[in-house]
Write a protein that holds these residues in place. Structure first.
Motif, short mmCIF file in Angstrom:
data_model
loop_
_atom_site.label_atom_id
_atom_site.label_comp_id
_atom_site.label_asym_id
_atom_site.label_seq_id
_atom_site.Cartn_x
_atom_site.Cartn_y
_atom_site.Cartn_z
N ALA A 264 2.09 -11.27 -18.83
CA ALA A 264 2.85 -10.53 -17.81
C ALA A 264 2.18 -10.68 -16.44
CB ALA A 264 2.95 -9.06 -18.20
N LEU A 265 0.87 -10.61 -16.39
CA LEU A 265 0.15 -10.78 -15.11
C LEU A 265 0.40 -12.18 -14.55
CD1 LEU A 265 -3.24 -9.02 -16.03
CD2 LEU A 265 -1.74 -8.37 -14.12
N ALA A 266 0.33 -13.19 -15.40
CA ALA A 266 0.53 -14.58 -14.95
C ALA A 266 1.94 -14.75 -14.40
CB ALA A 266 0.28 -15.55 -16.10
N TRP A 267 2.92 -14.24 -15.14
CA TRP A 267 4.33 -14.35 -14.76
C TRP A 267 4.58 -13.66 -13.42
CZ3 TRP A 267 7.70 -10.01 -14.71
CH2 TRP A 267 9.07 -10.31 -14.63
N LYS A 268 4.00 -12.48 -13.25
CA LYS A 268 4.21 -11.73 -12.00
C LYS A 268 3.47 -12.41 -10.84
CE LYS A 268 6.22 -8.22 -11.01
NZ LYS A 268 7.61 -8.30 -10.59
N VAL B 70 0.47 -17.21 -3.88
CA VAL B 70 -0.11 -17.78 -5.09
C VAL B 70 0.42 -19.19 -5.34
CG1 VAL B 70 -0.30 -17.56 -7.60
CG2 VAL B 70 -0.56 -15.54 -6.13
N ASN B 71 -0.51 -20.09 -5.57
CA ASN B 71 -0.15 -21.47 -5.82
C ASN B 71 -0.20 -21.73 -7.33
OD1 ASN B 71 0.34 -24.16 -5.49
ND2 ASN B 71 -1.73 -24.67 -4.79
N ARG B 72 -1.39 -21.98 -7.88
CA ARG B 72 -1.50 -22.20 -9.33
C ARG B 72 -2.09 -20.97 -10.01
NH1 ARG B 72 -4.58 -27.90 -9.84
NH2 ARG B 72 -3.93 -27.77 -12.02
N VAL B 73 -1.65 -20.71 -11.25
CA VAL B 73 -2.22 -19.62 -12.05
C VAL B 73 -2.79 -20.23 -13.33
CG1 VAL B 73 -1.74 -17.54 -13.39
CG2 VAL B 73 -0.72 -17.81 -11.12
N PHE B 74 -4.09 -20.03 -13.52
CA PHE B 74 -4.77 -20.47 -14.74
C PHE B 74 -5.01 -19.26 -15.64
CE2 PHE B 74 -6.43 -23.07 -11.19
CZ PHE B 74 -5.98 -24.32 -11.58
N ASP C 245 4.49 -7.28 -3.86
CA ASP C 245 3.73 -8.51 -4.15
C ASP C 245 2.40 -8.14 -4.81
OD1 ASP C 245 1.78 -10.69 -3.54
OD2 ASP C 245 3.55 -11.61 -2.62
N LEU C 246 2.28 -8.42 -6.11
CA LEU C 246 1.10 -7.97 -6.86
C LEU C 246 -0.18 -8.64 -6.36
CD1 LEU C 246 -0.10 -6.33 -9.26
CD2 LEU C 246 0.34 -8.32 -10.71
N ALA C 247 -0.09 -9.91 -5.99
CA ALA C 247 -1.30 -10.60 -5.52
C ALA C 247 -1.84 -9.93 -4.26
CB ALA C 247 -1.00 -12.07 -5.25
N ALA C 248 -0.91 -9.51 -3.38
CA ALA C 248 -1.34 -8.84 -2.15
C ALA C 248 -2.06 -7.53 -2.49
CB ALA C 248 -0.12 -8.58 -1.26
N VAL C 249 -1.56 -6.81 -3.49
CA VAL C 249 -2.18 -5.54 -3.89
C VAL C 249 -3.58 -5.80 -4.47
CG1 VAL C 249 -1.99 -3.54 -5.43
CG2 VAL C 249 0.07 -4.48 -4.37
N LEU C 250 -3.67 -6.80 -5.34
CA LEU C 250 -4.96 -7.07 -5.99
C LEU C 250 -5.99 -7.58 -4.98
CD1 LEU C 250 -3.81 -8.64 -9.40
CD2 LEU C 250 -4.08 -6.24 -8.78
N GLU D 24 -3.93 -0.44 3.43
CA GLU D 24 -2.97 -1.21 4.23
C GLU D 24 -1.67 -1.51 3.47
OE1 GLU D 24 -4.86 -4.80 5.55
OE2 GLU D 24 -6.52 -3.68 6.48
N ILE D 25 -1.66 -1.29 2.17
CA ILE D 25 -0.53 -1.74 1.35
C ILE D 25 0.69 -0.80 1.45
CG2 ILE D 25 0.23 -2.11 -1.05
CD1 ILE D 25 -1.29 -4.46 -0.06
N GLY D 26 0.48 0.48 1.55
CA GLY D 26 1.62 1.40 1.59
C GLY D 26 2.16 1.65 0.19
N ALA D 27 3.27 2.39 0.11
CA ALA D 27 3.80 2.78 -1.20
C ALA D 27 4.32 1.55 -1.95
CB ALA D 27 4.92 3.80 -1.02
N LEU D 28 4.13 1.56 -3.26
CA LEU D 28 4.63 0.45 -4.09
C LEU D 28 6.14 0.56 -4.23
CD1 LEU D 28 1.90 0.49 -6.88
CD2 LEU D 28 2.07 -1.09 -4.95
#
Ligand code: AMP
Ligand code: GLY
Length: 434
Positions: A14-18, A25-29, A309-314, A324-328
Motif C-alpha cells: 500500500a505504501l509503494a502504491w501510494k 517520486v520517481n522510482r520506488v524500491f 501527497d504522502l511523500a510530501a508528508v513523510l 507546513e503541511i496543513g490538514a490532511l
C-alpha cells in the motif's frame, strides 16, 4: 526522488502504491517486497535485517527517502543506522521505538504522561508474578480480570487475556518460565482487563506537530463474530464510527499530545507513525498499546482514502517541518480491506499455491488488491505467507465498500483460500454517533 520501502507485507505494498502517485517520486524500491510490489514497484533482494546492504543500496540508487514498514527493524535501530550514514529515513529511532518494543517502557511513559491506560504492575520473574495473582485473587472461582503481557516484541502474541486464575498462572508460566517468547519474557506486565470495542488511531508526527489520520478498526480474531485465535489482522475499515470528531480531538489532547511531549521531555523525540491501540471503555478511550509504524491491515484502507501527497508528508516529517503541511485531505468514501489467508493460518499452513483471478479482481472499479504473502514463480503469483492478500475497496457507504471488496474476493481463488465474511459489520452496530 527515489524511495526505498523496507518490508514485505500488505502495508508495504500500500505504501509503494501510494508513494508512486506522488508528484516528486520517481522510482520506488521495496526490500524485499512481494509479488504485488514487484508488479507496481521494483523489488530489491535484500533482507530487512541487513542494514548495511540496505544503506549501500540507498546510496548507490539515489534514494532520497527510506520508509520502514515493520516494527522489528525499527526496534533493532535501522533508523539510527540510516541517519548515521547521512540518509533521510522515515520512522522512530531505536530508543523511541521502545514505545512498541517494550511494554514496560510504554506503560511507564503513559503513567508519566498521565494518559488513560489500564492499571498495571511490572514483574521481573515468574514467582513474584504468580504470588501477586494468588494473593490478589485467593478464590479459584472468581473472575480474574487481568491481561498478562511479555515485555518485548512477540509478533502480536505476547498479550494473554485472562478470565480465571488458572489462565493468569498459565500465562505467567508460558512467558516467564517456558520462555515461549524468548527474551521478550525477561519482564512481565500484569494489567487490568478492559472491556469495550477496539479502535486504531494513527498519527504522523515529527516530534512537535501531530497529524492524526482517519480512525480505523482492525479485526484481530480469525473467525466471524470475533471468534477463534488472534491473528495479525483479518481485515480493517476506515473511518470507523467508533470515534466521532469530538472523540478524535479528545484522543489528540489526552493521548497523542501528552505522549509526544513526554517523549520530547525525556530527550527521546518521536518521529514517525504513532499508532494508538485504544479500548473504548465506559470511562472513555484508554490506550492498550502503542505501535510505532503503520498498522497492517489498517494502512491499506487508510491510504486508499488519503488524498494528500504522502511523500510530501513523510519528507516534511523527516525534516521536522510537518507544521507546513496543513490538514490532511481524505476521500469521504469509506474503505474496507478483507484479508484472504492460507488454509491453517494463524497455525501452520502450506505455501506455493497458485493464485488465480487477480486480473479479474483488478478490473472492478474502486478496488485495489494489496499483496502480503505472495511471490512470483515463473510468471505465476503463488502464496508464501499466512496473510496472502488485502482486498481493498472504496464505496459510498461502509456496506457498499464491503460489498465491492467481497465482489473482488469472489474473483480470486487458490487451494485453501479463506477470509472472514463479516469485515466492517461491527461498524453498523456503532451507528454514526460514535
Ligand atoms: P497488545 O499486544 O498490548 O497490543 O495487546 C494485543 C491485544 O490484546 C489487544 O488488541 C487487545 O485485544 C488485547 N488486550 C491488550 N491489553 C488489554 C487489556 N488491558 N484489556 C483487554 N484486552 C487487552
Ligand atoms: N493491525 C495491528 C497491527 O498492525 O499491529
Amino acid at each position: 526522488m527515489n524511495v526505498l520501502i523496507v518490508g514485505n507485507g500488505g502495508r508495504e505494498h500500500a505504501l509503494a502504491w501510494k508513494l508512486l502517485q506522488c508528484a516528486r517520486v520517481n522510482r520506488v524500491f521495496v526490500a524485499p517486497g512481494n509479488a504485488g510490489t514487484a508488479t507496481d514497484a521494483e523489488n530489491v533482494d535484500i533482507s530487512m535485517e541487513d542494514f548495511d546492504r540496505l544503506v549501500k543500496f540507498a546510496k548507490q540508487n539515489s534514494v532520497g527517502l527510506t520508509v520502514v514498514g515493520p516494527e522489528a527493524p525499527l526496534c533493532a535501530g535501522i533508523v539510527d543506522v540510516f541517519q548515521d550514514a547521512g540518509l533521510r529515513v522515515f520512522g522512530p529511532t531505536k530508543n523511541a521505538a521502545q514505545l512498541e518494543g517494550s511494554k514496560v517502557f510504554c506503560k511507564n511513559l503513559l503513567r508519566n504522561a498521565d494518559v488513560p491506560t489500564a492499571d498495571y504492575r511490572v514483574f521481573r520473574d515468574a514467582d513474584s508474578a504468580a504470588r501477586y495473582i494468588k494473593d490478589r485473587y485467593p478464590s479459584l472461582e472468581e473472575d480474574v480480570p487481568v491481561v498478562v503481557k511479555a515485555d518485548g516484541l512477540a509478533a502480536g502474541k505476547g498479550a494473554i487475556v485472562c478470565r480465571r486464575r488458572k489462565d493468569a498462572l498459565d500465562a505467567i508460566e508460558r512467558i516467564a518460565r517456558k520462555r515461549e517468547f524468548g527474551d521478550a519474557g525477561n519482564q512481565l506486565v500484569i494489567e487490568e482487563r478492559l472491556d469495550g470495542h477496539e479502535a486504531s488511531v494513527l498519527a504522523i508526527t515529527d516530534g512537535r506537530t501531530i497529524l492524526t489520520l482517519s480512525p480505523a478498526q482492525d479485526h484481530k480474531a480469525a473467525h466471524d463474530g470475533d471468534k477463534g485465535p488472534n491473528t495479525g489482522g483479518m481485515g480493517a475499515y476506515s473511518p470507523t464510527p467508533l470515534l466521532n470528531d469530538e472523540q478524535i480531538r479528545w484522543v489528540e489532547e489526552h493521548v497523542l499530545v501528552p505522549t509526544v511531549h513526554t517523549m520530547k521531555r525525556m530527550r527521546i523525540p518521536f518521529r514517525g507513525v504513532l499508532y494508538a491501540g485504544l479500548m473504548m471503555t465506559n470511562q472513555g478511550p484508554k490506550v492498550l498499546e502503542y505501535n510505532v509504524r503503520f498498522g497492517d491491515p489498517e494502512c491499506q484502507p487508510i491510504l486508499m482514502r488519503l488524498k494528500t501527497d504522502l511523500a510530501a508528508v513523510l519528507e516534511a516529517t523527516v525534516e521536522g517541518r510537518l507544521d507546513e503541511i496543513g490538514a490532511l485531505e481524505w476521500d469521504p468514501r469509506p474503505a474496507v480491506c478483507v484479508v484472504m489467508a492460507s488454509e491453517g493460518y494463524p497455525g501452520p499452513y502450506e505455501k506455493g499455491k497458485a493464485i488465480r483471478g487477480l486480473d479479474d479482481a483488478a478490473q472492478l472499479p474502486d478496488v485495489k488488491v494489496f499483496h502480503a504473502g505472495t511471490t512470483m514463480v515463473g510468471g505465476q503469483v503463488v502464496t508464501t505467507g499466512g496473510r496472502v492478500l488485502g482486498v481493498t475497496a472504496l464505496g459510498s457507504s461502509i456496506p457498499a465498500a464491503k460489498l465491492q471488496a467481497y465482489r473482488a474476493v469472489k474473483c480470486i481463488r487458490w487451494e485453501g483460500a479463506w477470509c472472514r465474511k463479516d469485515i466492517s459489520d461491527k461498524a453498523l452496530e456503532y451507528g454514526t454517533g460514535g
